[in-house]
Design a protein around this motif. Structure first.
Motif, PDB file in Angstrom:
ATOM      1  N   GLY A 168      40.680  38.587  38.041  1.00 39.68           N
ATOM      2  CA  GLY A 168      40.424  37.228  38.471  1.00 39.68           C
ATOM      3  C   GLY A 168      39.520  36.468  37.514  1.00 39.68           C
ATOM      4  N   ILE A 169      39.508  36.882  36.256  1.00 44.05           N
ATOM      5  CA  ILE A 169      38.645  36.261  35.242  1.00 44.05           C
ATOM      6  C   ILE A 169      39.540  35.681  34.158  1.00 44.05           C
ATOM      7  CG2 ILE A 169      36.762  36.611  33.609  1.00 44.05           C
ATOM      8  CD1 ILE A 169      36.089  39.202  35.167  1.00 44.05           C
ATOM      9  N   LYS A 170      39.356  34.405  33.868  1.00 44.90           N
ATOM     10  CA  LYS A 170      40.227  33.757  32.908  1.00 44.90           C
ATOM     11  C   LYS A 170      39.554  33.450  31.564  1.00 44.90           C
ATOM     12  CE  LYS A 170      43.089  31.659  36.488  1.00 44.90           C
ATOM     13  NZ  LYS A 170      43.819  32.847  36.728  1.00 44.90           N
ATOM     14  N   THR A 171      38.231  33.476  31.512  1.00 41.63           N
ATOM     15  CA  THR A 171      37.536  33.118  30.268  1.00 41.63           C
ATOM     16  C   THR A 171      37.088  34.371  29.513  1.00 41.63           C
ATOM     17  OG1 THR A 171      35.349  33.031  31.293  1.00 41.63           O
ATOM     18  CG2 THR A 171      36.662  30.993  31.329  1.00 41.63           C
ATOM     19  N   VAL A 172      37.000  34.245  28.193  1.00 43.81           N
ATOM     20  CA  VAL A 172      36.531  35.361  27.371  1.00 43.81           C
ATOM     21  C   VAL A 172      35.073  35.678  27.711  1.00 43.81           C
ATOM     22  CG1 VAL A 172      36.067  36.134  25.008  1.00 43.81           C
ATOM     23  CG2 VAL A 172      38.181  34.910  25.515  1.00 43.81           C
ATOM     24  N   SER A 173      34.266  34.650  27.972  1.00 50.41           N
ATOM     25  CA  SER A 173      32.872  34.912  28.326  1.00 50.41           C
ATOM     26  C   SER A 173      32.779  35.665  29.653  1.00 50.41           C
ATOM     27  CB  SER A 173      32.061  33.619  28.373  1.00 50.41           C
ATOM     28  OG  SER A 173      32.598  32.719  29.318  1.00 50.41           O
ATOM     29  N   GLY A 174      33.630  35.326  30.600  1.00 46.83           N
ATOM     30  CA  GLY A 174      33.663  36.053  31.871  1.00 46.83           C
ATOM     31  C   GLY A 174      34.108  37.494  31.686  1.00 46.83           C
ATOM     32  N   LEU A 175      35.133  37.701  30.841  1.00 46.96           N
ATOM     33  CA  LEU A 175      35.603  39.060  30.552  1.00 46.96           C
ATOM     34  C   LEU A 175      34.513  39.865  29.843  1.00 46.96           C
ATOM     35  CD1 LEU A 175      39.262  38.314  29.375  1.00 46.96           C
ATOM     36  CD2 LEU A 175      38.574  39.441  31.501  1.00 46.96           C
ATOM     37  N   THR A 176      33.785  39.200  28.950  1.00 49.20           N
ATOM     38  CA  THR A 176      32.700  39.871  28.231  1.00 49.20           C
ATOM     39  C   THR A 176      31.628  40.326  29.208  1.00 49.20           C
ATOM     40  OG1 THR A 176      33.132  38.523  26.267  1.00 49.20           O
ATOM     41  CG2 THR A 176      30.973  39.596  26.398  1.00 49.20           C
ATOM     42  N   PHE A 177      31.239  39.439  30.097  1.00 46.42           N
ATOM     43  CA  PHE A 177      30.214  39.776  31.082  1.00 46.42           C
ATOM     44  C   PHE A 177      30.687  40.928  31.968  1.00 46.42           C
ATOM     45  CE2 PHE A 177      27.333  39.117  34.632  1.00 46.42           C
ATOM     46  CZ  PHE A 177      26.148  38.870  33.959  1.00 46.42           C
ATOM     47  N   TYR A 178      31.942  40.884  32.392  1.00 42.30           N
ATOM     48  CA  TYR A 178      32.512  41.961  33.211  1.00 42.30           C
ATOM     49  C   TYR A 178      32.468  43.287  32.448  1.00 42.30           C
ATOM     50  CZ  TYR A 178      35.898  44.924  35.540  1.00 42.30           C
ATOM     51  OH  TYR A 178      36.495  45.990  36.157  1.00 42.30           O
ATOM     52  N   ALA A 179      32.874  43.258  31.181  1.00 47.94           N
ATOM     53  CA  ALA A 179      32.930  44.484  30.382  1.00 47.94           C
ATOM     54  C   ALA A 179      31.541  45.089  30.203  1.00 47.94           C
ATOM     55  CB  ALA A 179      33.575  44.198  29.018  1.00 47.94           C
ATOM     56  N   ILE A 180      30.540  44.254  29.985  1.00 49.06           N
ATOM     57  CA  ILE A 180      29.176  44.754  29.828  1.00 49.06           C
ATOM     58  C   ILE A 180      28.666  45.318  31.148  1.00 49.06           C
ATOM     59  CG2 ILE A 180      26.779  44.069  29.403  1.00 49.06           C
ATOM     60  CD1 ILE A 180      27.906  42.078  27.317  1.00 49.06           C
ATOM     61  N   MET A 181      28.870  44.586  32.236  1.00 50.27           N
ATOM     62  CA  MET A 181      28.375  45.006  33.551  1.00 50.27           C
ATOM     63  C   MET A 181      28.999  46.325  34.006  1.00 50.27           C
ATOM     64  SD  MET A 181      26.048  43.076  34.787  1.00 50.27           S
ATOM     65  CE  MET A 181      26.076  43.573  36.483  1.00 50.27           C
ATOM     66  N   ASN A 182      30.217  46.576  33.572  1.00 47.64           N
ATOM     67  CA  ASN A 182      30.911  47.774  34.019  1.00 47.64           C
ATOM     68  C   ASN A 182      30.939  48.879  32.969  1.00 47.64           C
ATOM     69  OD1 ASN A 182      32.121  47.220  36.834  1.00 47.64           O
ATOM     70  ND2 ASN A 182      32.412  45.329  35.698  1.00 47.64           N
ATOM     71  N   GLY A 183      30.116  48.734  31.936  1.00 46.33           N
ATOM     72  CA  GLY A 183      29.970  49.792  30.947  1.00 46.33           C
ATOM     73  C   GLY A 183      31.180  50.010  30.055  1.00 46.33           C
ATOM     74  N   ILE A 184      32.080  49.029  29.980  1.00 45.87           N
ATOM     75  CA  ILE A 184      33.265  49.156  29.132  1.00 45.87           C
ATOM     76  C   ILE A 184      32.881  48.953  27.673  1.00 45.87           C
ATOM     77  CG2 ILE A 184      35.510  48.097  28.602  1.00 45.87           C
ATOM     78  CD1 ILE A 184      35.751  47.503  31.622  1.00 45.87           C
ATOM     79  N   ILE A 185      31.848  48.146  27.459  1.00 44.77           N
ATOM     80  CA  ILE A 185      31.376  47.842  26.118  1.00 44.77           C
ATOM     81  C   ILE A 185      29.870  47.595  26.214  1.00 44.77           C
ATOM     82  CG2 ILE A 185      31.789  45.351  26.272  1.00 44.77           C
ATOM     83  CD1 ILE A 185      32.823  45.479  23.383  1.00 44.77           C
ATOM     84  N   SER A 186      29.155  47.867  25.132  1.00 46.05           N
ATOM     85  CA  SER A 186      27.726  47.570  25.151  1.00 46.05           C
ATOM     86  C   SER A 186      27.481  46.224  24.494  1.00 46.05           C
ATOM     87  CB  SER A 186      26.933  48.657  24.420  1.00 46.05           C
ATOM     88  OG  SER A 186      27.091  48.522  23.033  1.00 46.05           O
ATOM     89  N   GLY A 187      26.371  45.604  24.814  1.00 46.21           N
ATOM     90  CA  GLY A 187      26.045  44.301  24.242  1.00 46.21           C
ATOM     91  C   GLY A 187      25.948  44.333  22.728  1.00 46.21           C
ATOM     92  N   ASP A 188      25.610  45.491  22.168  1.00 45.88           N
ATOM     93  CA  ASP A 188      25.469  45.609  20.711  1.00 45.88           C
ATOM     94  C   ASP A 188      26.801  45.495  19.980  1.00 45.88           C
ATOM     95  OD1 ASP A 188      22.804  46.075  21.210  1.00 45.88           O
ATOM     96  OD2 ASP A 188      22.994  48.263  21.067  1.00 45.88           O
ATOM     97  N   GLU A 189      27.903  45.772  20.680  1.00 46.83           N
ATOM     98  CA  GLU A 189      29.213  45.778  20.048  1.00 46.83           C
ATOM     99  C   GLU A 189      29.844  44.385  19.959  1.00 46.83           C
ATOM    100  OE1 GLU A 189      31.793  49.280  21.228  1.00 46.83           O
ATOM    101  OE2 GLU A 189      30.312  49.309  22.842  1.00 46.83           O
ATOM    102  N   ILE A 190      29.182  43.395  20.543  1.00 48.98           N
ATOM    103  CA  ILE A 190      29.754  42.049  20.609  1.00 48.98           C
ATOM    104  C   ILE A 190      29.225  41.208  19.468  1.00 48.98           C
ATOM    105  CG2 ILE A 190      29.925  39.977  22.022  1.00 48.98           C
ATOM    106  CD1 ILE A 190      29.499  41.838  24.442  1.00 48.98           C
ATOM    107  N   GLU A 191      30.149  40.513  18.802  1.00 52.57           N
ATOM    108  CA  GLU A 191      29.755  39.586  17.732  1.00 52.57           C
ATOM    109  C   GLU A 191      29.408  38.254  18.371  1.00 52.57           C
ATOM    110  OE1 GLU A 191      32.587  39.241  14.596  1.00 52.57           O
ATOM    111  OE2 GLU A 191      32.953  41.400  14.547  1.00 52.57           O
ATOM    112  N   LEU A 192      28.233  37.734  18.018  1.00 53.38           N
ATOM    113  CA  LEU A 192      27.824  36.446  18.591  1.00 53.38           C
ATOM    114  C   LEU A 192      28.222  35.303  17.701  1.00 53.38           C
ATOM    115  CD1 LEU A 192      24.301  37.478  19.887  1.00 53.38           C
ATOM    116  CD2 LEU A 192      26.395  37.259  21.184  1.00 53.38           C
TER     117      LEU A 192
END
Length: 192
Positions: A168-192
């Motif tokens: 139910g998430i349509k934005t990349v920022s929403g998907l990013t937040f979901y992935a971090i919150m659920n341990g799919i990816i760490s914040g260090d792996e994201i390019e800002l």
């Protein structure tokens, strides 16, 4: 268990902090609230005995190593107009919501009704969809995802559609937040 709730508010916005503190005192006594304008102020205080933490999404992501292990007792303040649809999987307060909704969101946190436990929401995503999600939040284009995973561009698009439908998430920022919150990816792996 009628002890005072120990609450840390980590927000640079004085008005948000004061308003939140007022609501917590009025609707959820007894509480003891400590305010920190920055995460560094919380860190240097040496106090880690809080029952609950309140912060915004930026501080949460920047300090994910601290907040992820405490996510069941962390409340993230979100704007609500940013299209962050998938944040229902995390403890959050929609700051532009009516007072009744905010109180409901706080009640859920204090009642322990958090739906955010590691891997709980990932069961809906296939392994391949999780791989695609990781690459999306790392900033890869659809073509790059197809090349890295050795799949067709149409398959990538299908996976993206399935991910947004399931979460139910349509934005990349929403998907990013979901992935971090659920341990799919760490914040260090994201390019800002």
């Amino acid at each position: 268990m009628h002890h005072n709730k120990q609450i840390a508010i980590i927000l640079s916005d004085t008005l948000q902090s004061t308003g939140l503190q007022s609501m917590l005192i009025d609707y959820f006594p007894p509480v003891e609230i400590s305010h920190y304008p920055t995460f560094e102020a919380l860190s240097t205080s040496g106090n880690d005995t809080f029952d609950y933490y309140f912060t915004n999404s930026t501080l949460f992501v920047l300090n994910a190593d601290f907040f992820l292990p405490r996510r069941s007792k962390t409340m993230v303040l979100i704007d609500g107009t940013e299209g962050e649809g998938g944040l229902s999987t995390t403890n959050h307060i929609t700051i532009k919501a009516p007072k009744e909704i905010i109180i409901e969101q706080l009640e859920q946190l204090f009642a322990g009704d958090s739906s955010c436990y590691p891997g709980e929401n990932n069961k809906d995503l296939s392994i391949r969809e999780t791989d695609v999600l990781q690459l999306i939040v790392k900033g890869s284009t659809n073509k790059e995802i197809a090349d890295k995973l050795n799949i067709s561009l149409n398959t990538v698009l299908t996976h993206r559609k399935n991910i947004t439908t399931k979460l139910g998430i349509k934005t990349v920022s929403g998907l990013t937040f979901y992935a971090i919150m659920n341990g799919i990816i760490s914040g260090d792996e994201i390019e800002l």
